[in-house]
Design a protein around this motif. Structure first.
Motif, PDB file in Angstrom:
ATOM      1  N   ARG A   1      -3.747  25.633 -32.724  1.00 46.96           N
ATOM      2  CA  ARG A   1      -4.112  24.842 -31.548  1.00 46.96           C
ATOM      3  C   ARG A   1      -2.875  24.357 -30.802  1.00 46.96           C
ATOM      4  O   ARG A   1      -2.849  24.335 -29.563  1.00 46.96           O
ATOM      5  N   ALA A   2      -1.850  23.980 -31.540  1.00 48.07           N
ATOM      6  CA  ALA A   2      -0.614  23.542 -30.894  1.00 48.07           C
ATOM      7  C   ALA A   2       0.041  24.691 -30.129  1.00 48.07           C
ATOM      8  O   ALA A   2       0.632  24.475 -29.064  1.00 48.07           O
ATOM      9  N   THR A   3      -0.080  25.894 -30.662  1.00 51.77           N
ATOM     10  CA  THR A   3       0.499  27.056 -29.992  1.00 51.77           C
ATOM     11  C   THR A   3      -0.166  27.294 -28.640  1.00 51.77           C
ATOM     12  O   THR A   3       0.513  27.458 -27.620  1.00 51.77           O
ATOM     13  N   THR A   4      -1.492  27.315 -28.606  1.00 47.94           N
ATOM     14  CA  THR A   4      -2.191  27.542 -27.341  1.00 47.94           C
ATOM     15  C   THR A   4      -1.977  26.374 -26.381  1.00 47.94           C
ATOM     16  O   THR A   4      -1.824  26.571 -25.171  1.00 47.94           O
ATOM     17  N   ALA A   5      -1.937  25.151 -26.904  1.00 49.34           N
ATOM     18  CA  ALA A   5      -1.710  23.989 -26.042  1.00 49.34           C
ATOM     19  C   ALA A   5      -0.315  24.034 -25.419  1.00 49.34           C
ATOM     20  O   ALA A   5      -0.145  23.729 -24.232  1.00 49.34           O
ATOM     21  N   SER A   6       0.679  24.420 -26.205  1.00 52.40           N
ATOM     22  CA  SER A   6       2.041  24.453 -25.671  1.00 52.40           C
ATOM     23  C   SER A   6       2.183  25.506 -24.585  1.00 52.40           C
ATOM     24  O   SER A   6       2.896  25.293 -23.593  1.00 52.40           O
ATOM     25  N   VAL A   7       1.495  26.645 -24.732  1.00 54.73           N
ATOM     26  CA  VAL A   7       1.533  27.672 -23.692  1.00 54.73           C
ATOM     27  C   VAL A   7       0.899  27.146 -22.413  1.00 54.73           C
ATOM     28  O   VAL A   7       1.442  27.325 -21.308  1.00 54.73           O
ATOM     29  N   ALA A   8      -0.251  26.488 -22.533  1.00 52.71           N
ATOM     30  CA  ALA A   8      -0.923  25.946 -21.355  1.00 52.71           C
ATOM     31  C   ALA A   8      -0.062  24.895 -20.660  1.00 52.71           C
ATOM     32  O   ALA A   8       0.048  24.874 -19.424  1.00 52.71           O
ATOM     33  N   LEU A   9       0.582  24.022 -21.427  1.00 52.37           N
ATOM     34  CA  LEU A   9       1.447  22.996 -20.847  1.00 52.37           C
ATOM     35  C   LEU A   9       2.675  23.607 -20.192  1.00 52.37           C
ATOM     36  O   LEU A   9       3.079  23.205 -19.088  1.00 52.37           O
ATOM     37  N   PHE A  10       3.284  24.572 -20.861  1.00 48.57           N
ATOM     38  CA  PHE A  10       4.473  25.249 -20.340  1.00 48.57           C
ATOM     39  C   PHE A  10       4.136  25.966 -19.041  1.00 48.57           C
ATOM     40  O   PHE A  10       4.868  25.842 -18.043  1.00 48.57           O
ATOM     41  N   ALA A  11       3.031  26.711 -19.045  1.00 48.62           N
ATOM     42  CA  ALA A  11       2.623  27.414 -17.825  1.00 48.62           C
ATOM     43  C   ALA A  11       2.281  26.428 -16.722  1.00 48.62           C
ATOM     44  O   ALA A  11       2.624  26.650 -15.545  1.00 48.62           O
ATOM     45  N   GLY A  12       1.604  25.334 -17.067  1.00 47.55           N
ATOM     46  CA  GLY A  12       1.292  24.322 -16.073  1.00 47.55           C
ATOM     47  C   GLY A  12       2.538  23.721 -15.460  1.00 47.55           C
ATOM     48  O   GLY A  12       2.615  23.498 -14.242  1.00 47.55           O
ATOM     49  N   ALA A  13       3.548  23.467 -16.289  1.00 47.69           N
ATOM     50  CA  ALA A  13       4.809  22.927 -15.772  1.00 47.69           C
ATOM     51  C   ALA A  13       5.480  23.913 -14.828  1.00 47.69           C
ATOM     52  O   ALA A  13       5.946  23.541 -13.744  1.00 47.69           O
TER      53      ALA A  13
ATOM     54  N   PRO B   1      -1.716  36.247 -21.177  1.00 46.44           N
ATOM     55  CA  PRO B   1      -1.194  36.335 -19.801  1.00 46.44           C
ATOM     56  C   PRO B   1      -0.518  35.054 -19.337  1.00 46.44           C
ATOM     57  O   PRO B   1       0.452  35.102 -18.569  1.00 46.44           O
ATOM     58  N   LEU B   2      -0.996  33.901 -19.809  1.00 46.83           N
ATOM     59  CA  LEU B   2      -0.334  32.636 -19.483  1.00 46.83           C
ATOM     60  C   LEU B   2       1.053  32.573 -20.092  1.00 46.83           C
ATOM     61  O   LEU B   2       1.988  32.011 -19.502  1.00 46.83           O
ATOM     62  N   ALA B   3       1.194  33.147 -21.297  1.00 47.32           N
ATOM     63  CA  ALA B   3       2.509  33.164 -21.938  1.00 47.32           C
ATOM     64  C   ALA B   3       3.500  34.018 -21.147  1.00 47.32           C
ATOM     65  O   ALA B   3       4.673  33.652 -21.007  1.00 47.32           O
ATOM     66  N   TRP B   4       3.055  35.160 -20.644  1.00 45.68           N
ATOM     67  CA  TRP B   4       3.916  35.964 -19.771  1.00 45.68           C
ATOM     68  C   TRP B   4       4.309  35.140 -18.539  1.00 45.68           C
ATOM     69  O   TRP B   4       5.474  35.104 -18.136  1.00 45.68           O
ATOM     70  N   THR B   5       3.322  34.474 -17.943  1.00 43.93           N
ATOM     71  CA  THR B   5       3.560  33.729 -16.710  1.00 43.93           C
ATOM     72  C   THR B   5       4.517  32.571 -16.920  1.00 43.93           C
ATOM     73  O   THR B   5       5.388  32.302 -16.084  1.00 43.93           O
ATOM     74  N   MET B   6       4.382  31.879 -18.037  1.00 45.15           N
ATOM     75  CA  MET B   6       5.106  30.625 -18.228  1.00 45.15           C
ATOM     76  C   MET B   6       6.610  30.827 -18.224  1.00 45.15           C
ATOM     77  O   MET B   6       7.350  29.931 -17.798  1.00 45.15           O
ATOM     78  N   LEU B   7       7.087  31.974 -18.699  1.00 45.36           N
ATOM     79  CA  LEU B   7       8.530  32.192 -18.672  1.00 45.36           C
ATOM     80  C   LEU B   7       8.965  33.124 -17.548  1.00 45.36           C
ATOM     81  O   LEU B   7      10.126  33.090 -17.145  1.00 45.36           O
ATOM     82  N   ALA B   8       8.046  33.927 -17.031  1.00 44.29           N
ATOM     83  CA  ALA B   8       8.409  34.808 -15.918  1.00 44.29           C
ATOM     84  C   ALA B   8       8.784  34.004 -14.679  1.00 44.29           C
ATOM     85  O   ALA B   8       9.728  34.350 -13.965  1.00 44.29           O
TER      86      ALA B   8
END
Length: 266
Positions: free
Chosen positions: A40-52, A112-119
């Motif tokens: 759950r922390a993994t998916t939450a961190s991706v969502a927060l990172f992408a949101g930022a 796809p959010l993980a790709w986006t968050m660092l791209a």
């Protein structure tokens, strides 16, 4: 999530900074968590990172840019993953374990959010590093190249962590990097190819930064990903070889990017 309005000169947008801080804190907690809590922390961190990354992009450029980035990066990432899980190209045959939440076409939505968050911050990096390159075509090529290298080098940290956590596995994980079993070399080549296509598309669709835009959020996201991942692998996850590979590769672009931003501030 409603997109923030661009901040006026001399002001700061609080939402991107808050999401950025939350994303970092959520990743700091990784070594303390196990099992479902870690998933759950993994998916939450991706969502927060992408949101930022996306809300900051809206503040630095224009609100519509966040939607364009999500479509270009998330769409490219989803397409690559759908093709990859069905054909084994370009990453090598692999499959998801079903531990990362809801899926679309057998691909977790969070991917796809993980790709986006660092791209998104990687394109900012590419533009900063390519500023002195003469001519628009060469500058675009340099931007995409530096951004793609940054995004693909992150996978030197990401795949060892995610395969160790059981989120996906490769059917034929050889040949592999020395000291990093379980991940074929084809995966890293595939990441570089997809990253190049993705960052080139993003550079085309995203407007330039406003003159008064602050680069604090992309700099923090990239700096934390580089140094935090290296430290985490070296100390907490006991993967010093992964720390060395990822730290050296990602440092080739992130270190000069941070240095140029510091010089620009005076």
């Amino acid at each position: 999530m409603p997109l923030p309005r661009p901040a006026r000169r001399g002001t700061r947008a609080p939402l991107p900074a808050a999401l950025c801080g939350a994303a970092v804190l959520s990743q700091v907690a990784y070594p303390l968590l196990r099992g479902r809590a870690l998933h759950r922390a993994t998916t939450a961190s991706v969502a927060l990172f992408a949101g930022a990354a996306l809300t900051d992009l809206a503040c630095r450029t224009a609100p519509r840019a966040a939607a364009a980035a999500l479509l270009a990066a998330g769409g490219t990432g989803l397409a690559a993953e759908v093709v990859g899980t069905r054909t084994g190209r370009p990453f090598g045959p692999y499959r998801y374990a079903g531990t990362l939440g809801p899926q679309v076409a057998d691909v977790p939505v969070v991917v796809p959010l993980a790709w986006t968050m660092l791209a998104v911050p990687s394109v900012h990096l590419g533009r900063i590093l390519a500023q002195a390159v003469p001519g628009p075509r060469l500058r675009r090529a340099a931007t995409a190249g530096a951004a793609a290298w940054t995004l693909a080098s992150w996978d030197l940290f990401l795949d060892p962590q995610m395969t160790a956590a059981g989120h996906w596995r490769f059917d034929n994980p050889t040949p592999a990097l020395p000291g990093v079993p379980g991940i074929p070399l084809s995966n890293y080549a595939g990441w570089l190819l997809v990253s190049l296509l993705m960052t080139a598309a993003l550079d085309r669709v995203l407007p330039p930064d406003r003159a008064d835009a602050s680069p604090a959020v992309p700099a923090t996201l990239l700096g934390w990903t580089w140094l935090g991942s290296a430290l985490g692998n070296a100390v907490f996850f006991r993967r010093p070889v992964v720390a060395a590979y990822g730290g050296a590769a990602m440092g080739l672009t992130v270190a000069p990017y941070l240095w140029r931003l510091r010089r620009r501030r005076g």
